[in-house]
Write an enzyme that holds these catalytic residues in place. Structure first.
Site, PDB file in Angstrom:
ATOM      1  CD  GLU A  42      -2.924   1.231   2.257  1.00  0.00           C
ATOM      2  OE1 GLU A  42      -3.875   2.029   2.144  1.00  0.00           O
ATOM      3  OE2 GLU A  42      -2.802   0.432   3.200  1.00  0.00           O
ATOM      4  CD  GLU A  62      -8.213   2.147   4.755  1.00  0.00           C
ATOM      5  OE1 GLU A  62      -7.546   1.399   5.496  1.00  0.00           O
ATOM      6  OE2 GLU A  62      -7.690   2.964   3.984  1.00  0.00           O
TER       7      GLU A  62
END
Length: 286
Positions: free
Chosen positions: A151, A245
């Site tokens: 990420e 998210e």
């Protein structure tokens, strides 16, 4: 059409809170994917892992993992013991993922979440160590048939990989087909010059995509250029999950970890607002 997921941090206050109930919950809300906690999975017995898998199959929910290594698990650390602890988590998780039926794990797998270095000159040491450790761990990923995705996050949450360019370099050096890139609109908004170039650069190495507003609210409730973002995803033929998210609830381990100390939104009818955001996202995909 891409499958749409949601991160379990949208529902829990603490990272290892009970997560079985989230499977029917996200199904009822209209999602296809539950992104749940690596730590929670690693603490399950085999019996519970198989119950979790069966529940997901029953509800037609795909499972993906979320992981942020702690500072005492940083695979880039100069400390051999810390590096080994991180590698053990990655390899143990690969085994557990195969058992639970999760193909991908995304997050800060290459270093420590919210870990710091005292000087920029240390970064190359951590980089070299991380690459070497990931090369070893990737063998276990291949053995178990699972993928781990690096990420790209902002400078306040990790110092090693803050841009897509750095992620591409990291993947080149590790050189494993089991490793992909995970982009996140919240982090891109901080670190990248625009929201288009990173998607084009990542292209077929992009395996996971997080969506959240500029302030980590639900998509559609902020200032992100969503039309441009989704048009770019279509142009590179991105077929993998798109996962919300949002972090909007202060308090608990989750609120503290994401430095949230005020209310982002009114949550009197939380489920309704989630459904409205999901509808907003699905309209962007048509």
């Amino acid at each position: 059409m891409n499958k749409i997921g949601i991160h379990y941090g949208s529902f829990v206050r603490n990272w290892n809170d009970e997560q079985f109930s989230l499977i029917p919950k996200v199904k009822e809300l209209g999602f296809d994917v539950l992104e749940f906690g690596a730590g929670y999975l690693l603490n399950m017995s085999d019996d519970d892992i198989f119950r979790f898998k069966d529940l997901a199959v029953e509800n037609e929910i795909d499972l993906v993992m979320s992981l942020g290594l702690a500072p005492n698990e940083d695979i880039g650390s100069p400390d051999t013991g810390i590096r080994n602890a991180g590698k053990k988590i990655l390899t143990d998780l690969a085994v557990a993922m195969r058992k639970v039926g999760a193909s991908d794990c995304s997050g800060i797998i290459h270093g420590s979440w919210n870990g710091k270095i005292s000087d920029y000159s240390e970064k190359q040491v951590y980089w070299k160590n991380s690459v070497e450790a990931m090369k070893e761990a990737s063998k276990a990923f291949a053995d178990e048939g699972v993928y781990f995705n690096v990420e790209v996050v902002n400078r306040f949450e990790n110092f090693l990989i803050n841009t897509c360019d750095e992620a591409l370099q990291y993947l080149d050096e590790v050189d494993s087909p089991q490793l992909g890139i995970h982009l996140d609109t919240f982090h891109m908004n901080i670190e990248e010059s625009n929201m288009v170039s990173p998607i084009f650069k990542a292209k077929d190495r992009l395996r996971y995509f997080h969506i959240g507003e500029n302030n980590r609210n639900f998509p559609g409730l902020g200032s992100m250029p969503w039309k441009t973002i989704f048009e770019t995803l279509k142009l590179v033929n991105y077929q993998n999950p798109i996962s919300m998210e949002p972090f909007v609830k202060p308090g608990g381990e989750v609120g503290s970890a994401v430095s949230l100390y005020h209310e982002i939104m009114q949550i009197d009818d939380y489920d309704l607002q989630i459904k409205q955001s999901l509808k907003f996202v699905k309209n962007l995909l048509t």
